[in-house]
Design an enzyme around this catalytic site. Structure first.
Site: not given
Ligand code: PGA
Length: 247
Positions: A9, A11, A94, A96, A166, A172, A211
């Site tokens: 992903n 983003k 997601h 976000e 998640e 992140g 992560s």
């Molecule tokens: P990350 O993000 O691997 O940077 O923690 C995962 C995600 O938001 O899908």
């Protein structure tokens, strides 16, 4: 045996040319993988990524979509538009999007139904905040998100939904859920799906995200219930993402 699905992903990162270069690099690195390899890129990079991924084992996904086919929704992209250019996967709900763009369980549910209607494979994201984890309500929260998202889907659609667990506090942040904790929540999710529709629960692919990197991918993906991962930051470099795919 369920297949492992490893999805990147990006983003809001990389333009169309960068996407093309990345896929050209990645395709050599993952060509022998038996795992499903998916890269979810920004809308404007989809066409170039799809072209570059032709005749490879890499599938391309979008990171969001509207639930309507067309209409007065300025700035939105419809599932039909995605399907028409050859997109195969789409991330839905997601954290976000839920946090910054007011996506609710209701819109997530509409988007899931619509994705299936247009032949897209949805990756449904669920997960708890740190406060919710500390309050001990992770199970109730996450299983409720799953139940609301899957409401009204056919058994076949439920069986074809990919779920990404998640934990928001792990996204992140460099903090990963322990493989045992991640596995436990994923087991709860599968139990919940059994309550909704026993026949297909064992087919549902449930990933871990938050992560994931090459150093922890193997430990996570070898857990009994974790069927791969949704990878943000570590998917931005083709070499690193390939290591995760080939864990
Ligand atoms: P990350 O993000 O691997 O940077 O923690 C995962 C995600 O938001 O899908």
């Amino acid at each position: 045996m369920r297949k492992k699905v490893i999805a990147g992903n990006w983003k809001m990162n990389k333009n169309a040319v960068e996407a093309e270069n990345y896929i050209n690099e990645l395709k050599e690195l993952v060509k022998d993988s038996t795992n499903e390899v998916v890269v979810c890129v920004p809308f404007i990079a989809l066409c170039k990524a799809i072209n570059a991924a032709k005749e490879t084992n890499i599938k391309i996904g979008a990171q969001n979509m509207h639930f309507e086919e067309k209409g007065a929704y300025t700035g939105e992209i419809s599932p039909k538009m995605l399907r028409d250019i050859g997109v195969e996967y789409v991330i839905i709900g997601h954290s976000e999007r839920r946090e910054y763009f007011n996506e609710s369980d209701e819109t997530v549910n509409k988007k899931l139904k619509s994705a299936f209607e247009y032949g897209l494979k949805p990756i449904l994201c669920v997960g708890e905040t740190l406060t919710q984890r500390e309050e001990g309500i992770t199970k109730a929260w996450v299983t409720n998100q799953v139940r609301l998202a899957l409401d009204g889907l056919t058994n076949e659609q439920i069986g074809n939904t990919i779920i990404a667990y998640e934990p928001i506090w792990a996204i992140g942040t460099g903090k990963t859920a322990s493989s045992e904790d991640a596995n436990e929540v994923i087991r709860w999710i599968r139990e919940e799906i059994k309550n909704i529709c026993r026949e297909v629960a064992e087919n549902v692919i449930i990933q871990y995200g938050g992560s994931v990197k090459s150093e922890n991918a193997k430990e996570l993906f070898e857990m009994s219930d974790i069927d791969g991962g949704l990878v943000g930051g570590a998917s931005l470099i083709a070499e690193e993402f390939a290591k995760i795919v080939n864990y």
